[in-house]
Design a protein around this motif. Structure first.
Motif, PDB file in Angstrom:
ATOM      1  N   MET A 252       0.847  -1.203   0.000  1.00  0.00           N
ATOM      2  CA  MET A 252       0.000   0.000   0.000  1.00  0.00           C
ATOM      3  C   MET A 252       0.886   1.258   0.000  1.00  0.00           C
ATOM      4  SD  MET A 252      -3.022   1.066   2.675  1.00  0.00           S
ATOM      5  CE  MET A 252      -3.894  -0.442   2.271  1.00  0.00           C
ATOM      6  N   ASN A 253       0.481   2.276  -0.762  1.00  0.00           N
ATOM      7  CA  ASN A 253       1.262   3.501  -0.859  1.00  0.00           C
ATOM      8  C   ASN A 253       0.837   4.460   0.252  1.00  0.00           C
ATOM      9  OD1 ASN A 253       2.631   5.793  -1.589  1.00  0.00           O
ATOM     10  ND2 ASN A 253       2.301   5.510  -3.774  1.00  0.00           N
ATOM     11  N   TYR A 254       1.598   4.452   1.352  1.00  0.00           N
ATOM     12  CA  TYR A 254       1.232   5.281   2.490  1.00  0.00           C
ATOM     13  C   TYR A 254       1.428   6.760   2.199  1.00  0.00           C
ATOM     14  CZ  TYR A 254       1.344   0.833   4.986  1.00  0.00           C
ATOM     15  OH  TYR A 254       1.113  -0.455   5.385  1.00  0.00           O
ATOM     16  N   VAL A 255       2.386   7.099   1.341  1.00  0.00           N
ATOM     17  CA  VAL A 255       2.615   8.499   1.012  1.00  0.00           C
ATOM     18  C   VAL A 255       1.418   9.087   0.292  1.00  0.00           C
ATOM     19  CG1 VAL A 255       4.075  10.104  -0.261  1.00  0.00           C
ATOM     20  CG2 VAL A 255       5.119   8.180   0.946  1.00  0.00           C
ATOM     21  N   THR A 256       0.863   8.340  -0.669  1.00  0.00           N
ATOM     22  CA  THR A 256      -0.320   8.811  -1.390  1.00  0.00           C
ATOM     23  C   THR A 256      -1.490   8.995  -0.437  1.00  0.00           C
ATOM     24  OG1 THR A 256       0.398   7.689  -3.402  1.00  0.00           O
ATOM     25  CG2 THR A 256      -1.926   8.312  -3.261  1.00  0.00           C
ATOM     26  N   ASP A 257      -1.714   8.011   0.445  1.00  0.00           N
ATOM     27  CA  ASP A 257      -2.805   8.123   1.418  1.00  0.00           C
ATOM     28  C   ASP A 257      -2.583   9.324   2.345  1.00  0.00           C
ATOM     29  OD1 ASP A 257      -3.887   5.878   0.319  1.00  0.00           O
ATOM     30  OD2 ASP A 257      -3.100   4.508   1.853  1.00  0.00           O
ATOM     31  N   ALA A 258      -1.336   9.553   2.727  1.00  0.00           N
ATOM     32  CA  ALA A 258      -1.042  10.693   3.602  1.00  0.00           C
ATOM     33  C   ALA A 258      -1.331  12.013   2.901  1.00  0.00           C
ATOM     34  CB  ALA A 258       0.415  10.638   4.055  1.00  0.00           C
ATOM     35  N   LEU A 259      -0.936  12.110   1.641  1.00  0.00           N
ATOM     36  CA  LEU A 259      -1.208  13.339   0.884  1.00  0.00           C
ATOM     37  C   LEU A 259      -2.700  13.569   0.732  1.00  0.00           C
ATOM     38  CD1 LEU A 259       1.533  13.093  -1.899  1.00  0.00           C
ATOM     39  CD2 LEU A 259       1.476  14.672   0.035  1.00  0.00           C
ATOM     40  N   LEU A 260      -3.456  12.512   0.530  1.00  0.00           N
ATOM     41  CA  LEU A 260      -4.914  12.652   0.426  1.00  0.00           C
ATOM     42  C   LEU A 260      -5.505  13.136   1.748  1.00  0.00           C
ATOM     43  CD1 LEU A 260      -5.824   9.457  -1.657  1.00  0.00           C
ATOM     44  CD2 LEU A 260      -5.813  11.842  -2.435  1.00  0.00           C
ATOM     45  N   LEU A 261      -4.966  12.645   2.855  1.00  0.00           N
ATOM     46  CA  LEU A 261      -5.442  13.107   4.159  1.00  0.00           C
ATOM     47  C   LEU A 261      -5.119  14.584   4.377  1.00  0.00           C
ATOM     48  CD1 LEU A 261      -4.492  10.079   6.450  1.00  0.00           C
ATOM     49  CD2 LEU A 261      -6.795  10.874   5.901  1.00  0.00           C
ATOM     50  N   ILE A 262      -3.927  14.986   3.971  1.00  0.00           N
ATOM     51  CA  ILE A 262      -3.539  16.394   4.136  1.00  0.00           C
ATOM     52  C   ILE A 262      -4.402  17.305   3.276  1.00  0.00           C
ATOM     53  CG2 ILE A 262      -1.665  18.047   3.752  1.00  0.00           C
ATOM     54  CD1 ILE A 262       0.298  15.815   4.479  1.00  0.00           C
ATOM     55  N   LEU A 263      -4.705  16.870   2.073  1.00  0.00           N
ATOM     56  CA  LEU A 263      -5.495  17.693   1.145  1.00  0.00           C
ATOM     57  C   LEU A 263      -6.987  17.653   1.447  1.00  0.00           C
ATOM     58  CD1 LEU A 263      -3.657  16.817  -2.196  1.00  0.00           C
ATOM     59  CD2 LEU A 263      -3.424  18.890  -0.816  1.00  0.00           C
ATOM     60  N   ASP A 264      -7.416  16.741   2.290  1.00  0.00           N
ATOM     61  CA  ASP A 264      -8.838  16.637   2.638  1.00  0.00           C
ATOM     62  C   ASP A 264      -9.201  17.767   3.603  1.00  0.00           C
ATOM     63  OD1 ASP A 264     -11.404  15.989   3.340  1.00  0.00           O
ATOM     64  OD2 ASP A 264     -10.968  13.895   3.838  1.00  0.00           O
ATOM     65  N   PRO A 265     -10.126  18.652   3.240  1.00  0.00           N
ATOM     66  CA  PRO A 265     -10.484  19.770   4.137  1.00  0.00           C
ATOM     67  C   PRO A 265     -11.012  19.304   5.484  1.00  0.00           C
ATOM     68  CG  PRO A 265     -11.357  20.121   1.923  1.00  0.00           C
ATOM     69  CD  PRO A 265     -10.838  18.720   1.957  1.00  0.00           C
ATOM     70  N   ARG A 266     -11.552  18.105   5.559  1.00  0.00           N
ATOM     71  CA  ARG A 266     -12.099  17.612   6.818  1.00  0.00           C
ATOM     72  C   ARG A 266     -11.004  17.250   7.823  1.00  0.00           C
ATOM     73  NH1 ARG A 266     -15.650  12.870   4.286  1.00  0.00           N
ATOM     74  NH2 ARG A 266     -13.648  12.700   3.190  1.00  0.00           N
ATOM     75  N   SER A 267      -9.768  17.158   7.355  1.00  0.00           N
ATOM     76  CA  SER A 267      -8.662  16.808   8.258  1.00  0.00           C
ATOM     77  C   SER A 267      -8.129  18.008   9.028  1.00  0.00           C
ATOM     78  CB  SER A 267      -7.507  16.185   7.448  1.00  0.00           C
ATOM     79  OG  SER A 267      -7.926  15.022   6.767  1.00  0.00           O
ATOM     80  N   TRP A 268      -8.522  19.212   8.664  1.00  0.00           N
ATOM     81  CA  TRP A 268      -7.911  20.410   9.244  1.00  0.00           C
ATOM     82  C   TRP A 268      -8.620  20.959  10.480  1.00  0.00           C
ATOM     83  CZ3 TRP A 268      -3.377  22.867   7.696  1.00  0.00           C
ATOM     84  CH2 TRP A 268      -2.724  22.251   6.614  1.00  0.00           C
ATOM     85  N   PRO A 269      -9.949  21.039  10.549  1.00  0.00           N
ATOM     86  CA  PRO A 269     -10.583  21.631  11.733  1.00  0.00           C
ATOM     87  C   PRO A 269     -10.611  20.673  12.928  1.00  0.00           C
ATOM     88  CG  PRO A 269     -12.268  20.923  10.187  1.00  0.00           C
ATOM     89  CD  PRO A 269     -10.941  20.662   9.521  1.00  0.00           C
TER      90      PRO A 269
END
Length: 246
Positions: A1-18
């Motif tokens: 599994m590509n953890y870097v890709t999943d991590a980038l998706l989490l960072i770019l997800d607006p729901r991860s920030w608030p």
């Protein structure tokens, strides 16, 4: 599994920030801890570095102390501070200050020592007091190395603040700790990427500040501008009695 890709998706997800555990909150916590440690260390180290660089007193002691401080194990130092101060924010800030002081102190006294003696002697001959020499001659010329020390201290503090997660004080380190503990490796990669990104942004900003602090006009010619007398451009030191001004 590509953890870097999943991590980038989490960072770019607006729901991860608030939220209290969101990226935004943890990023601000991390930046504030770093700022508190570096600013406190700067306030403590720069005056001492100016004194040591200007007078030469205590230089060997300071060099030895900074060498010892740089060799201290970060995690062990944090555990000792937690045992000493308790499980709260004070140990984290204390460790950040202690680790940030050596590079700032070294940069300051090295910058002052690098100032040409002709500039200092010229200022002294123009009527500058010792404090004026430090403020108006040595400090401006040493500023690039001082900022370089702050830059090094900031990068070290950004990395060190990550371990604040071990004492439940937030910061981006929580993503690393919780991700590894729960085998959620994408979350751990999120923490690593954000710490690296914060370090790159801080380094770029301080590189610009260091460039602006460099006296480019003097460095191109290799000459230092003669200091202006504190009593005005028309003032000159009085000649000894009986000496012909011509």
């Amino acid at each position: 599994m590509n953890y870097v890709t999943d991590a980038l998706l989490l960072i770019l997800d607006p729901r991860s920030w608030p939220g209290p555990d969101g990226i935004g909150t943890r990023l601000v916590q991390h930046a504030l801890y770093v700022a508190a440690g570096v600013v406190t260390a700067t306030v403590a180290a720069v005056p001492l570095g100016l004194f040591v660089g200007h007078t030469g007193r205590g230089r060997n002691l300071v060099v030895a102390a900074t060498g010892v401080a740089r060799s201290l194990p970060t995690f062990g130092l944090l555990l000792f501070a937690v045992l000493l101060f308790g499980l709260h924010l004070a140990p984290v800030i204390a460790v950040l200050v202690l680790l940030a002081i050596p590079p700032i102190l070294a940069g300051t006294y090295a910058g002052v020592e690098a100032v040409g003696r002709s500039a200092v002697d010229g200022a002294r001959g123009s009527g500058y007091s010792e404090s004026q020499i430090v403020r108006r001659v040595e400090l401006p010329l040493a500023m690039p190395l001082i900022v370089g020390g702050v830059r090094s201290a900031t990068l070290q503090a950004i990395a060190t603040a990550t371990i604040a997660g071990y004492v439940a004080q937030g910061t981006l380190g929580r993503y690393l700790i919780e991700g590894l503990a729960r085998h959620e490796y994408a979350t751990a990669v999120v923490g690593a990427l954000l710490v690296a990104g914060l370090a790159l942004v801080a380094d770029a900003a301080l590189t610009i500040v260091q460039s602006l602090a460099t006296p480019h006009g003097g460095s191109r010619t290799g000459r230092r501008t003669a200091p202006v007398s504190p009593r005005g451009p028309g003032w000159a030191a009085p000649l000894p009695e009986g000496q012909d001004p011509r």
